[in-house]
Design an enzyme around this catalytic site. Structure first.
Site, mmCIF file in Angstrom:
data_model
loop_
_atom_site.group_PDB
_atom_site.id
_atom_site.type_symbol
_atom_site.label_atom_id
_atom_site.label_comp_id
_atom_site.label_asym_id
_atom_site.label_seq_id
_atom_site.Cartn_x
_atom_site.Cartn_y
_atom_site.Cartn_z
ATOM 1 N N HIS A 162 32.013 55.433 83.490
ATOM 2 C CA HIS A 162 30.862 56.019 84.183
ATOM 3 C C HIS A 162 29.992 56.789 83.189
ATOM 4 O O HIS A 162 30.511 57.390 82.242
ATOM 5 C CB HIS A 162 31.331 56.982 85.277
ATOM 6 C CG HIS A 162 32.237 56.347 86.281
ATOM 7 N ND1 HIS A 162 33.610 56.451 86.204
ATOM 8 C CD2 HIS A 162 31.960 55.583 87.366
ATOM 9 C CE1 HIS A 162 34.149 55.775 87.224
ATOM 10 N NE2 HIS A 162 33.177 55.241 87.944
ATOM 11 N N ASP A 167 38.940 54.607 82.363
ATOM 12 C CA ASP A 167 38.601 53.717 83.479
ATOM 13 C C ASP A 167 37.762 52.524 83.025
ATOM 14 O O ASP A 167 37.377 51.681 83.819
ATOM 15 C CB ASP A 167 37.908 54.484 84.622
ATOM 16 C CG ASP A 167 36.905 55.508 84.116
ATOM 17 O OD1 ASP A 167 36.568 55.502 82.921
ATOM 18 O OD2 ASP A 167 36.441 56.333 84.951
ATOM 19 N N HIS A 171 30.735 64.611 84.811
ATOM 20 C CA HIS A 171 29.664 64.473 85.810
ATOM 21 C C HIS A 171 29.108 65.821 86.278
ATOM 22 O O HIS A 171 28.072 65.861 86.940
ATOM 23 C CB HIS A 171 30.152 63.713 87.051
ATOM 24 C CG HIS A 171 30.516 62.287 86.782
ATOM 25 N ND1 HIS A 171 29.647 61.401 86.203
ATOM 26 C CD2 HIS A 171 31.659 61.592 87.014
ATOM 27 C CE1 HIS A 171 30.240 60.214 86.084
ATOM 28 N NE2 HIS A 171 31.467 60.303 86.563
ATOM 29 N N ASP A 206 34.005 56.825 78.785
ATOM 30 C CA ASP A 206 34.367 56.628 80.193
ATOM 31 C C ASP A 206 33.495 55.501 80.771
ATOM 32 O O ASP A 206 32.372 55.283 80.322
ATOM 33 C CB ASP A 206 34.097 57.935 80.947
ATOM 34 C CG ASP A 206 34.664 57.949 82.356
ATOM 35 O OD1 ASP A 206 35.741 58.535 82.554
ATOM 36 O OD2 ASP A 206 34.015 57.385 83.261
HETATM 37 ZN ZN LIG Z 1 34.879 57.598 85.033
#
Ligand SMILES: [Zn+2]
Length: 341
Positions: A166, A251, A127, A164
């Site tokens: 996200h 995740d 991120h 991931d």
């Molecule tokens: Zn994540």
């Protein structure tokens, strides 16, 4: 079969974002235990020492003012880079080791000392933007790794796969107008950080070199494997990378407390096998995995253990997923890809 390298270290326990934070040091303790077991269990895996990244390496993907800001957090017991990106006095130093540990792994695989490798470090990185830390991430380790391969090892085309849960907004941003890095992501959508729509496909010379597969909550092995079979594998095949990097966040596992996906250990294994097979075909086997998210300790341990097993086998990926539930989404992404294929 050449050995696989693992980079992990107790130093990664020292980044403390606070007592109730999901990105907690026990994540690494679990993987230190696993890495110790697999390294002791034969000669297939070897633990490598790590080093700190230097300023010039961070500057491959970050501005010097931002690096100075992160360095200054070591003067505070607690500092918030954003609402959920909290540092302690050790965090900057630990983040340097996370980046350096991945670069060390890339050097070892590039030198053909090892067939492939996995860096299990924290804080995560995907991120982190050029001038902004966010989403538990300080520096974008995988993005720095891709640039490092280009600068130091002459890589021309690097593919980064991010599974991931996200969207890897920082990694996408780093290469959005750059055709020398293909960024591919499967992620829950809409969800944090908000980016990663199917029509985000790159800009300028980089148009077509970002592949986003946004997925509704509840997708499991069947859907992920269909996406790999229909989109991810063909996209990487056509790109013909000379290096493959994996932002391996766990995740998207069905037991994860942050994500709402249903991937199992077996699903991660098939995805890993698919990427390892692509690496054997296109990159001379050169592939490196990097830990991103993954917040359920048992799911994290079992999933990483599965990927490690895959790294030492040459099993073909068996895509038995139907993907019926997301057929419309797959068609939408393929329609976008057709502009570039
Ligand atoms: Zn994540």
């Amino acid at each position: 079969m050449p050995r696989s390298a693992i980079v992990t270290d107790p130093v990664f326990l020292k980044h403390e974002p606070g007592p109730y934070h999901p990105e907690h040091p026990q994540r690494i303790q679990t993987l230190l235990d696993l890495a110790g077991e697999v390294a002791a269990g034969g000669d297939r895996f070897e633990l490598l020492p790590l080093r700190a990244a230097v300023q010039a390496e961070l500057e491959l993907c970050h501005g010097s003012d931002y690096i100075d800001l992160v360095r200054s957090t070591s003067e505070h017991n607690r500092f918030a880079l954003d609402g959920d990106t909290i540092t302690c006095r050790d965090s900057f130093g630990v983040a340097l080791m996370a980046v350096g540990g991945f670069l060390q792994l890339l050097d070892a695989v590039a030198a053909a000392d090892y067939g492939n490798g996995f860096t299990m470090a924290r804080p995560p990185g995907h991120h982190a933007l050029r001038n902004r830390g966010m989403g538990f991430c300080l520096f974008n380790t995988v993005a720095i790794g891709a640039r490092y391969l280009q600068e130091k090892h002459g890589a021309r085309r690097v593919a980064i796969m991010d599974w991931d849960v996200h969207h890897g907004n920082g990694s996408q941003d780093a290469f959005y107008d750059d055709p020398s890095v293909l960024f591919l992501s499967t992620h829950q959508y809409p969800y944090y950080p908000g980016t990663g729509a199917a029509d985000e496909a790159g800009n300028g010379r980089g148009e077509g070199y970002t592949v986003n597969v946004p997925l509704p909550a509840g997708c499991g092995d069947a859907e992920y494997l269909a996406v790999f079979r229909d989109i991810i594998v063909p996209a990487i095949e056509r790109y013909e990378p000379d290096w493959l990097l994996v932002s391996a966040g766990f995740d998207s596992h069905r037991d994860d407390p942050l994500g709402a996906m249903g991937v199992t250990e077996r699903g991660f294994g098939v995805m890993a096998n698919a990427l390892l097979e692509l690496a054997r075909r296109h990159t001379g086997g050169k592939i490196a995995f990097l830990l991103e998210g993954g917040y359920d300790l048992a799911a994290l341990r079992n999933s990483v253990a599965t990927v490690l097993e895959c790294m030492q086998s040459e099993e073909a990926a068996s895509f038995d997923g139907s993907g019926e539930r997301i057929a419309t989404r797959i068609r939408e992404v393929l329609r976008i890809r057709e502009r570039y294929w």
